[in-house]
Write a protein that holds these residues in place. Structure first.
Motif, short mmCIF file in Angstrom:
data_model
loop_
_atom_site.label_atom_id
_atom_site.label_comp_id
_atom_site.label_asym_id
_atom_site.label_seq_id
_atom_site.Cartn_x
_atom_site.Cartn_y
_atom_site.Cartn_z
N UNK A 89 0.86 -1.18 0.00
CA UNK A 89 0.00 0.00 0.00
C UNK A 89 0.90 1.23 0.00
N UNK A 90 0.55 2.20 -0.84
CA UNK A 90 1.35 3.42 -0.93
C UNK A 90 0.49 4.57 -1.43
N UNK A 91 1.04 5.77 -1.34
CA UNK A 91 0.31 6.96 -1.79
C UNK A 91 1.20 7.76 -2.73
N UNK A 92 0.54 8.50 -3.61
CA UNK A 92 1.22 9.45 -4.48
C UNK A 92 0.54 10.79 -4.28
N UNK A 93 1.30 11.76 -3.80
CA UNK A 93 0.77 13.11 -3.57
C UNK A 93 1.14 14.00 -4.75
N UNK A 94 0.14 14.73 -5.24
CA UNK A 94 0.31 15.65 -6.37
C UNK A 94 0.12 17.07 -5.88
N UNK A 95 1.08 17.95 -6.23
CA UNK A 95 0.93 19.34 -5.81
C UNK A 95 0.21 20.14 -6.90
N UNK A 154 1.27 22.35 -8.83
CA UNK A 154 2.06 22.68 -10.02
C UNK A 154 2.33 21.46 -10.89
N UNK A 155 1.77 20.29 -10.52
CA UNK A 155 1.93 19.09 -11.33
C UNK A 155 3.03 18.15 -10.90
N UNK A 156 3.77 18.50 -9.87
CA UNK A 156 4.80 17.60 -9.34
C UNK A 156 4.15 16.53 -8.47
N UNK A 157 4.83 15.41 -8.30
CA UNK A 157 4.28 14.34 -7.45
C UNK A 157 5.41 13.62 -6.74
N UNK A 158 5.06 13.00 -5.62
CA UNK A 158 5.98 12.21 -4.82
C UNK A 158 5.29 10.95 -4.37
N UNK A 159 5.97 9.80 -4.48
CA UNK A 159 5.43 8.52 -4.04
C UNK A 159 6.01 8.19 -2.68
N UNK A 160 5.15 7.71 -1.79
CA UNK A 160 5.59 7.31 -0.46
C UNK A 160 6.27 5.95 -0.51
N UNK A 161 7.03 5.61 0.53
CA UNK A 161 7.49 4.23 0.66
C UNK A 161 6.28 3.29 0.73
N UNK A 162 6.47 2.06 0.28
CA UNK A 162 5.39 1.08 0.30
C UNK A 162 5.28 0.43 1.68
N UNK A 163 4.06 0.17 2.10
CA UNK A 163 3.79 -0.47 3.39
C UNK A 163 3.15 -1.83 3.12
N UNK A 164 3.70 -2.87 3.70
CA UNK A 164 3.20 -4.22 3.46
C UNK A 164 1.98 -4.49 4.36
N UNK A 165 0.92 -4.98 3.72
CA UNK A 165 -0.30 -5.37 4.44
C UNK A 165 -0.63 -6.80 4.05
N UNK A 166 -0.74 -7.66 5.04
CA UNK A 166 -1.12 -9.05 4.82
C UNK A 166 -2.56 -9.22 5.27
N UNK A 167 -3.39 -9.75 4.37
CA UNK A 167 -4.81 -9.95 4.68
C UNK A 167 -5.08 -11.44 4.70
N UNK A 168 -5.68 -11.90 5.80
CA UNK A 168 -5.99 -13.33 5.95
C UNK A 168 -7.47 -13.55 6.11
#
Length: 93
Positions: A71-77, A79-93
């Motif tokens: 799971x991760x996020x991408x933030x857009x400002x 002016x059109x720039x963007x940054x991706x967050x580090x990925x977080x592992x989620x295990x669903x059982x």
């Protein structure tokens, strides 16, 4: 290490912080299932005002099933720039 959830623990609220001097236009929250290509959107904040300055929430409504997900996020400002967050592992059982 990540997070472990049950399929019965949905919906889940994902909380995040995003800041930029020009302002945040929107934030996409996405997931990718391990072993599969392509991302799927959990939610996007474009239609939601921040719950507090620079703080956002997106609800992951339905469980995508069992497995391991990044799971991760991408933030857009504004002016059109963007940054991706580090990925977080989620295990669903």
């Amino acid at each position: 290490k990540g997070t472990s959830l049950s399929t019965k623990q949905f919906p889940q609220t994902i909380k995040l912080t995003a800041t930029d001097p020009s302002g945040i236009e929107y934030v996409d929250v996405l997931f990718k299932k391990e072993g599969q290509s392509g991302n799927q959107r959990i939610g996007q904040t474009s239609t939601q005002a921040p719950i507090a300055p620079n703080r956002y929430e997106v609800v992951w409504g339905d469980s995508p099933g069992t497995g391991t997900f990044e799971v991760f996020a991408i933030a857009y400002d504004k002016t059109g720039n963007f940054t991706e967050t580090p990925h977080h592992t989620v295990t669903i059982k």
